[in-house]
Design an enzyme around this catalytic site. Structure first.
Site, PDB file in Angstrom:
ATOM      1  N   GLN A  23       0.985  -1.112   0.107  1.00  0.00           N
ATOM      2  CA  GLN A  23       0.089   0.019   0.081  1.00  0.00           C
ATOM      3  C   GLN A  23       0.911   1.366  -0.044  1.00  0.00           C
ATOM      4  O   GLN A  23       0.526   2.146  -0.668  1.00  0.00           O
ATOM      5  CB  GLN A  23      -1.008   0.054   1.334  1.00  0.00           C
ATOM      6  CG  GLN A  23      -2.240   1.106   1.093  1.00  0.00           C
ATOM      7  CD  GLN A  23      -3.159   0.870   0.094  1.00  0.00           C
ATOM      8  OE1 GLN A  23      -3.311  -0.284  -0.248  1.00  0.00           O
ATOM      9  NE2 GLN A  23      -3.660   1.801  -0.340  1.00  0.00           N
ATOM     10  N   VAL A  52      -5.598   6.830  -3.920  1.00  0.00           N
ATOM     11  CA  VAL A  52      -4.971   5.552  -3.216  1.00  0.00           C
ATOM     12  C   VAL A  52      -5.008   5.662  -1.641  1.00  0.00           C
ATOM     13  O   VAL A  52      -4.612   6.642  -1.450  1.00  0.00           O
ATOM     14  CB  VAL A  52      -3.576   5.355  -3.718  1.00  0.00           C
ATOM     15  CG1 VAL A  52      -2.768   4.093  -3.146  1.00  0.00           C
ATOM     16  CG2 VAL A  52      -3.366   5.125  -5.252  1.00  0.00           C
ATOM     17  N   ALA A  53      -5.547   4.733  -1.062  1.00  0.00           N
ATOM     18  CA  ALA A  53      -5.598   4.838   0.164  1.00  0.00           C
ATOM     19  C   ALA A  53      -4.455   5.115   1.093  1.00  0.00           C
ATOM     20  O   ALA A  53      -3.601   4.661   0.530  1.00  0.00           O
ATOM     21  CB  ALA A  53      -6.406   3.775   0.826  1.00  0.00           C
ATOM     22  N   SER A  58      -6.250   1.420   3.861  1.00  0.00           N
ATOM     23  CA  SER A  58      -7.010   0.858   2.853  1.00  0.00           C
ATOM     24  C   SER A  58      -7.593  -0.406   3.499  1.00  0.00           C
ATOM     25  O   SER A  58      -7.440  -1.116   4.065  1.00  0.00           O
ATOM     26  CB  SER A  58      -5.897   0.414   1.920  1.00  0.00           C
ATOM     27  OG  SER A  58      -6.448  -0.461   0.703  1.00  0.00           O
ATOM     28  N   HIS A  60      -8.152  -2.782   1.673  1.00  0.00           N
ATOM     29  CA  HIS A  60      -7.432  -4.044   1.076  1.00  0.00           C
ATOM     30  C   HIS A  60      -6.412  -4.553   2.230  1.00  0.00           C
ATOM     31  O   HIS A  60      -6.158  -5.571   2.147  1.00  0.00           O
ATOM     32  CB  HIS A  60      -6.686  -3.539  -0.103  1.00  0.00           C
ATOM     33  CG  HIS A  60      -7.467  -3.441  -1.335  1.00  0.00           C
ATOM     34  ND1 HIS A  60      -7.946  -4.516  -1.993  1.00  0.00           N
ATOM     35  CD2 HIS A  60      -8.050  -2.457  -1.978  1.00  0.00           C
ATOM     36  CE1 HIS A  60      -8.792  -4.122  -3.074  1.00  0.00           C
ATOM     37  NE2 HIS A  60      -8.880  -2.674  -3.019  1.00  0.00           N
ATOM     38  N   ASP A  67     -11.069  -5.844  -5.782  1.00  0.00           N
ATOM     39  CA  ASP A  67     -11.297  -5.276  -6.850  1.00  0.00           C
ATOM     40  C   ASP A  67     -11.683  -6.209  -7.815  1.00  0.00           C
ATOM     41  O   ASP A  67     -10.738  -7.075  -8.176  1.00  0.00           O
ATOM     42  CB  ASP A  67      -9.993  -4.154  -7.361  1.00  0.00           C
ATOM     43  CG  ASP A  67      -9.627  -3.299  -6.230  1.00  0.00           C
ATOM     44  OD1 ASP A  67     -10.594  -2.821  -5.409  1.00  0.00           O
ATOM     45  OD2 ASP A  67      -8.556  -2.715  -6.375  1.00  0.00           O
ATOM     46  N   GLU A 115     -15.442   4.297  -7.544  1.00  0.00           N
ATOM     47  CA  GLU A 115     -14.743   2.949  -7.771  1.00  0.00           C
ATOM     48  C   GLU A 115     -15.567   1.980  -8.170  1.00  0.00           C
ATOM     49  O   GLU A 115     -15.829   1.125  -7.071  1.00  0.00           O
ATOM     50  CB  GLU A 115     -13.736   2.752  -6.562  1.00  0.00           C
ATOM     51  CG  GLU A 115     -12.534   3.774  -6.291  1.00  0.00           C
ATOM     52  CD  GLU A 115     -11.592   3.349  -5.554  1.00  0.00           C
ATOM     53  OE1 GLU A 115     -11.808   2.029  -5.074  1.00  0.00           O
ATOM     54  OE2 GLU A 115     -10.539   3.891  -5.081  1.00  0.00           O
ATOM     55  N   HIS A 118     -14.530  -1.623  -6.797  1.00  0.00           N
ATOM     56  CA  HIS A 118     -14.100  -1.912  -5.247  1.00  0.00           C
ATOM     57  C   HIS A 118     -15.256  -2.535  -4.485  1.00  0.00           C
ATOM     58  O   HIS A 118     -16.102  -1.643  -4.252  1.00  0.00           O
ATOM     59  CB  HIS A 118     -13.402  -0.625  -4.700  1.00  0.00           C
ATOM     60  CG  HIS A 118     -12.994  -0.963  -3.318  1.00  0.00           C
ATOM     61  ND1 HIS A 118     -11.381  -0.896  -3.060  1.00  0.00           N
ATOM     62  CD2 HIS A 118     -13.498  -0.916  -2.193  1.00  0.00           C
ATOM     63  CE1 HIS A 118     -11.300  -1.068  -1.798  1.00  0.00           C
ATOM     64  NE2 HIS A 118     -12.581  -1.121  -1.170  1.00  0.00           N
TER      65      HIS A 118
HETATM   66 ZN   LIG Z   1      -9.940  -1.447  -4.288  1.00  0.00          ZN
END
Ligand SMILES: [Zn+2]
Length: 142
Positions: A23, A52-53, A58, A60, A67, A115, A118
């Site tokens: 990340q 982008v987190a 994130s 993720h 995603d 997004e 996502h």
């Molecule tokens: Zn994502």
């Protein structure tokens, strides 16, 4: 994924769990792109964080987000919403406990750009309620 394939579609998971290191690398890449474009350090950080987190935030990294794209279009931009896979996922992902996490009309609330790829796992009960109420996770939790 099985349900989506059963509808004669070809979904592809292009991102799932990410480590802090990964990340951080993604964030730094985005940040550096903006610096090259002439953004100040502070603005680059703010703007990068919308795409982008910020590392440590994130979904993720939680392992709760995936995603998913259509095999016919694997580019992560707004056109993703036009694919057959996204149309199906937006209508049906809640049945398996997933929500479209960053909807188009909720960016001012989520703080994240639209997004249409996502998806986040929230459990079947919450996913159904969020889908039925047409709210984002932030609204649901308040
Ligand atoms: Zn994502």
């Amino acid at each position: 994924m099985d349900d989506c394939r059963a509808a004669d579609l070809q979904p592809v998971i292009c991102s799932d769990y990410r480590s802090q290191e990964t990340q951080q690398r993604l964030f730094n890449n985005q940040h550096n792109r903006l610096i090259v474009q002439g953004y100040s350090e502070e603005n680059a950080r703010t703007e990068a964080g919308k795409v982008v987190a910020v590392p440590g935030t994130s979904e993720h990294q939680l392992g709760l987000a995936v995603d998913i794209v259509d095999i016919e279009n694997q580019i992560l931009d707004e056109d993703q919403e036009k694919t057959a896979v996204q149309k199906w996922l937006m209508e049906n992902s809640w049945r398996n406990g997933f929500i479209l996490r960053y909807p188009n009309d909720k960016s001012n609330i989520t703080g994240i750009i639209y997004e249409p790829w996502h998806y986040r796992y929230v459990g079947k009960e919450a996913a159904k309620e969020i889908y039925d109420l047409d709210v984002c996770l932030e609204e649901y939790l308040h």
